[in-house]
Design a protein around this motif. Structure first.
Motif, PDB file in Angstrom:
ATOM      1  N   LEU A  17      33.295  40.595 100.856  1.00  0.00           N
ATOM      2  CA  LEU A  17      32.674  40.653  99.265  1.00  0.00           C
ATOM      3  C   LEU A  17      31.812  41.739  99.073  1.00  0.00           C
ATOM      4  O   LEU A  17      31.821  42.334  98.087  1.00  0.00           O
ATOM      5  N   GLY A  18      31.244  42.091 100.383  1.00  0.00           N
ATOM      6  CA  GLY A  18      30.158  43.141 100.170  1.00  0.00           C
ATOM      7  C   GLY A  18      29.237  42.901  98.834  1.00  0.00           C
ATOM      8  O   GLY A  18      28.434  41.837  98.976  1.00  0.00           O
ATOM      9  N   ASP A  19      29.134  43.686  97.993  1.00  0.00           N
ATOM     10  CA  ASP A  19      28.104  43.659  97.182  1.00  0.00           C
ATOM     11  C   ASP A  19      28.695  43.247  95.641  1.00  0.00           C
ATOM     12  O   ASP A  19      27.992  43.521  94.423  1.00  0.00           O
ATOM     13  N   ARG A  20      29.911  42.884  95.523  1.00  0.00           N
ATOM     14  CA  ARG A  20      30.544  42.541  94.401  1.00  0.00           C
ATOM     15  C   ARG A  20      30.066  41.258  93.689  1.00  0.00           C
ATOM     16  O   ARG A  20      29.417  40.303  94.137  1.00  0.00           O
ATOM     17  N   ARG A  21      30.246  41.418  92.327  1.00  0.00           N
ATOM     18  CA  ARG A  21      29.395  40.476  91.289  1.00  0.00           C
ATOM     19  C   ARG A  21      30.757  40.054  90.650  1.00  0.00           C
ATOM     20  O   ARG A  21      31.533  40.896  90.167  1.00  0.00           O
ATOM     21  N   PHE A  22      30.671  38.753  90.088  1.00  0.00           N
ATOM     22  CA  PHE A  22      32.163  38.360  89.256  1.00  0.00           C
ATOM     23  C   PHE A  22      31.401  37.494  88.172  1.00  0.00           C
ATOM     24  O   PHE A  22      30.207  37.011  88.169  1.00  0.00           O
ATOM     25  N   ASP A  23      32.035  37.668  86.859  1.00  0.00           N
ATOM     26  CA  ASP A  23      31.903  36.808  85.763  1.00  0.00           C
ATOM     27  C   ASP A  23      31.858  35.332  86.027  1.00  0.00           C
ATOM     28  O   ASP A  23      31.431  34.439  85.411  1.00  0.00           O
ATOM     29  N   ALA A  24      32.922  35.014  87.006  1.00  0.00           N
ATOM     30  CA  ALA A  24      33.663  33.777  86.940  1.00  0.00           C
ATOM     31  C   ALA A  24      34.386  33.758  88.555  1.00  0.00           C
ATOM     32  O   ALA A  24      34.850  34.708  88.952  1.00  0.00           O
ATOM     33  N   VAL A  25      34.355  32.698  89.188  1.00  0.00           N
ATOM     34  CA  VAL A  25      35.094  32.708  90.443  1.00  0.00           C
ATOM     35  C   VAL A  25      35.780  30.976  90.130  1.00  0.00           C
ATOM     36  O   VAL A  25      35.426  30.127  89.841  1.00  0.00           O
ATOM     37  N   ILE A  26      37.058  31.128  90.476  1.00  0.00           N
ATOM     38  CA  ILE A  26      38.025  30.375  90.424  1.00  0.00           C
ATOM     39  C   ILE A  26      38.377  29.865  92.070  1.00  0.00           C
ATOM     40  O   ILE A  26      39.053  30.356  92.701  1.00  0.00           O
ATOM     41  N   ASP A  27      37.945  28.716  92.573  1.00  0.00           N
ATOM     42  CA  ASP A  27      38.345  28.305  93.854  1.00  0.00           C
ATOM     43  C   ASP A  27      39.469  27.321  93.937  1.00  0.00           C
ATOM     44  O   ASP A  27      39.268  26.208  93.618  1.00  0.00           O
ATOM     45  N   GLN A  28      40.541  27.738  94.531  1.00  0.00           N
ATOM     46  CA  GLN A  28      41.796  27.086  94.515  1.00  0.00           C
ATOM     47  C   GLN A  28      41.934  26.196  95.771  1.00  0.00           C
ATOM     48  O   GLN A  28      42.800  25.510  96.047  1.00  0.00           O
ATOM     49  N   VAL A  29      41.082  26.708  96.794  1.00  0.00           N
ATOM     50  CA  VAL A  29      41.424  26.019  98.117  1.00  0.00           C
ATOM     51  C   VAL A  29      40.120  25.329  98.789  1.00  0.00           C
ATOM     52  O   VAL A  29      39.998  25.602  99.967  1.00  0.00           O
ATOM     53  N   CYS A  30      39.357  24.708  97.924  1.00  0.00           N
ATOM     54  CA  CYS A  30      38.070  24.201  98.466  1.00  0.00           C
ATOM     55  C   CYS A  30      38.506  22.728  98.601  1.00  0.00           C
ATOM     56  O   CYS A  30      38.607  21.850  97.847  1.00  0.00           O
ATOM     57  N   TYR A  31      38.660  22.324 100.041  1.00  0.00           N
ATOM     58  CA  TYR A  31      38.896  20.868 100.256  1.00  0.00           C
ATOM     59  C   TYR A  31      38.119  20.011 100.958  1.00  0.00           C
ATOM     60  O   TYR A  31      38.321  18.860 101.216  1.00  0.00           O
ATOM     61  N   THR A  32      36.878  20.597 101.308  1.00  0.00           N
ATOM     62  CA  THR A  32      35.925  19.709 102.154  1.00  0.00           C
ATOM     63  C   THR A  32      34.710  20.276 101.525  1.00  0.00           C
ATOM     64  O   THR A  32      34.385  21.186 100.810  1.00  0.00           O
ATOM     65  N   PRO A  33      33.541  19.445 101.860  1.00  0.00           N
ATOM     66  CA  PRO A  33      32.156  19.606 101.570  1.00  0.00           C
ATOM     67  C   PRO A  33      31.704  20.740 102.262  1.00  0.00           C
ATOM     68  O   PRO A  33      30.572  21.415 102.139  1.00  0.00           O
ATOM     69  N   VAL A  34      31.958  20.975 103.519  1.00  0.00           N
ATOM     70  CA  VAL A  34      31.532  22.169 104.136  1.00  0.00           C
ATOM     71  C   VAL A  34      31.951  23.347 103.640  1.00  0.00           C
ATOM     72  O   VAL A  34      31.077  24.449 103.482  1.00  0.00           O
ATOM     73  N   GLN A  35      33.262  23.532 103.209  1.00  0.00           N
ATOM     74  CA  GLN A  35      33.612  24.707 102.364  1.00  0.00           C
ATOM     75  C   GLN A  35      33.057  24.905 100.998  1.00  0.00           C
ATOM     76  O   GLN A  35      32.443  26.058 100.842  1.00  0.00           O
ATOM     77  N   ALA A  36      32.537  23.695 100.390  1.00  0.00           N
ATOM     78  CA  ALA A  36      31.692  23.801  99.412  1.00  0.00           C
ATOM     79  C   ALA A  36      30.353  24.276  99.437  1.00  0.00           C
ATOM     80  O   ALA A  36      29.776  25.274  98.605  1.00  0.00           O
ATOM     81  N   ALA A  37      29.702  24.020 100.566  1.00  0.00           N
ATOM     82  CA  ALA A  37      28.437  24.435 101.014  1.00  0.00           C
ATOM     83  C   ALA A  37      28.260  25.845 101.262  1.00  0.00           C
ATOM     84  O   ALA A  37      27.563  26.478 100.839  1.00  0.00           O
ATOM     85  N   ILE A  38      29.461  26.443 102.053  1.00  0.00           N
ATOM     86  CA  ILE A  38      29.465  27.859 102.336  1.00  0.00           C
ATOM     87  C   ILE A  38      29.586  28.572 101.174  1.00  0.00           C
ATOM     88  O   ILE A  38      29.028  29.527 100.749  1.00  0.00           O
ATOM     89  N   ALA A  39      30.358  27.844 100.169  1.00  0.00           N
ATOM     90  CA  ALA A  39      30.685  28.736  98.823  1.00  0.00           C
ATOM     91  C   ALA A  39      29.366  28.865  97.794  1.00  0.00           C
ATOM     92  O   ALA A  39      29.054  29.925  97.256  1.00  0.00           O
ATOM     93  N   ALA A  40      28.473  27.756  97.868  1.00  0.00           N
ATOM     94  CA  ALA A  40      27.285  27.425  97.204  1.00  0.00           C
ATOM     95  C   ALA A  40      26.508  28.599  97.640  1.00  0.00           C
ATOM     96  O   ALA A  40      25.569  29.486  96.944  1.00  0.00           O
ATOM     97  N   ARG A  41      26.509  28.830  99.321  1.00  0.00           N
ATOM     98  CA  ARG A  41      25.376  30.085  99.721  1.00  0.00           C
ATOM     99  C   ARG A  41      26.141  31.417  99.434  1.00  0.00           C
ATOM    100  O   ARG A  41      25.363  32.587  98.895  1.00  0.00           O
ATOM    101  N   VAL A  42      27.271  31.490  99.596  1.00  0.00           N
ATOM    102  CA  VAL A  42      27.906  32.863  99.525  1.00  0.00           C
ATOM    103  C   VAL A  42      27.797  33.528  98.089  1.00  0.00           C
ATOM    104  O   VAL A  42      27.526  34.652  97.853  1.00  0.00           O
ATOM    105  N   PHE A  43      28.249  32.531  97.105  1.00  0.00           N
ATOM    106  CA  PHE A  43      28.308  33.098  95.717  1.00  0.00           C
ATOM    107  C   PHE A  43      27.080  32.784  94.894  1.00  0.00           C
ATOM    108  O   PHE A  43      26.920  32.899  93.637  1.00  0.00           O
ATOM    109  N   ALA A  44      25.885  32.242  95.543  1.00  0.00           N
ATOM    110  CA  ALA A  44      24.703  32.176  94.750  1.00  0.00           C
ATOM    111  C   ALA A  44      24.229  33.216  93.855  1.00  0.00           C
ATOM    112  O   ALA A  44      23.831  33.099  92.816  1.00  0.00           O
ATOM    113  N   ASP A  45      24.377  34.536  94.429  1.00  0.00           N
ATOM    114  CA  ASP A  45      23.976  35.457  93.583  1.00  0.00           C
ATOM    115  C   ASP A  45      24.997  36.417  93.218  1.00  0.00           C
ATOM    116  O   ASP A  45      24.588  37.724  92.646  1.00  0.00           O
TER     117      ASP A  45
END
Length: 293
Positions: free
Chosen positions: A58-86
């Motif tokens: 992802l580098g320093d990319r920012r987005f207006d919205a993220v659509i997560d099509q392949v989040c199947y577990t809380p572990v994946q959700a936790a990673i997403a929460a951290r990575v996309f926080a900013d």
């Protein structure tokens, strides 16, 4: 709009990406690269389970919205929460009607979003979520816990789209094809003694709904389904009409869309927010034709 789609390399996910692109959005697709992304979008290759690799891609990319099509577990959700926080103010999790599986009852009402509250659902990150077999066997629970973790910990606006059973198009699941093949060949179809209704949605329509929901302003869970729930007997009858064949039903072992509890969902919230779904009768004959080809 600058939109990131995680996964989405096939079926309605690919249609979603193409629809966003054709509507003028700048689309970035993040996946492992096993299937090329559509033309005209930015393609980043990373395993979403590898937090360091995802950050690097992802580098320093920012987005207006993220659509997560392949989040199947809380572990994946936790990673997403951290990575996309900013990186984004708005995050859409493509969830499923399976979050209601334990609530489905014979003769029960269509299930509204309030039937399952992710804010109160327990999360267990210690379960073997890295196992593909465990994920498959606990699909509904994985989605419930993913919703729960993001609901409580996400540092961005969260939308969870609880998608009904998707039919039509390049359906790789083979579930509708199961009925088309057996009815077309005159073979019996397994059904419960008292099969209950389920909700369905057409693949092009769920792609449109996801794109609409990602760029809207509401938050929280929302059901996505066409109007007109069907039980397996009604589904078989509809397939038979297209094929010109009389379905043979065998009570006993079920089949993909034979349910002992009501799997219909209430789409009142989606309608109130401004999205009107079609009826199943509008598109099911076409989906049957696509499944037989």
């Amino acid at each position: 709009m600058d939109v990131c789609v995680i996964g989405g390399s096939r079926y309605f996910g690919r249609r979603l990406i193409e629809g966003l692109r054709d509507a003028g959005a700048a689309v970035t697709v993040v996946n492992r690269g096993s299937i090329p992304a559509p033309e005209g979008v930015t393609h980043l290759r990373a395993d979403r389970d590898d937090e360091a690799a995802l950050r690097a891609a992802l580098g320093d990319r920012r987005f207006d919205a993220v659509i997560d099509q392949v989040c199947y577990t809380p572990v994946q959700a936790a990673i997403a929460a951290r990575v996309f926080a900013d990186r984004t103010p708005r995050y859409l999790l493509t969830s499923t009607v399976e979050v209601y599986a334990e609530l489905a009852r014979p003769g029960g009402p269509a299930l509204a979003e309030s039937a399952f509250d992710p804010a109160t659902h327990p999360v267990d990150l210690s379960l073997p979520w890295a196992s593909q077999e465990f994920r498959s066997d606990h699909y509904g629970e994985g989605k419930r816990q993913a919703e729960a973790l993001l609901t409580r910990e996400a540092p961005f606006e969260l939308v969870t789209v609880r998608t009904a059973h998707v039919l039509g198009g390049a359906d790789f699941t083979g579930r509708l094809a199961h009925y088309v093949e057996r009815i077309g060949q005159g073979r019996p179809v397994g059904v419960h003694a008292d099969p209950q209704p389920a909700s369905f949605v057409q693949e092009a329509e769920i792609a449109r709904f996801l794109a609409w929901a990602a760029t809207a302003e509401f938050t929280g869970p929302v059901n996505a389904a066409s109007q007109g729930a069907l039980d397996v007997r009604e589904l078989c009858a509809a397939v038979g009409r297209v094929l010109g064949a009389e379905p043979r039903l065998a009570v006993g072992a079920g089949s993909p869309f034979s349910f002992a509890g009501c799997y219909a969902v209430d789409t009142t919230r989606a309608a109130a927010l401004g999205f009107g779904f079609s009826t199943v009768a509008d598109w099911l004959p076409q989906a049957v034709e696509e499944a037989r080809s």
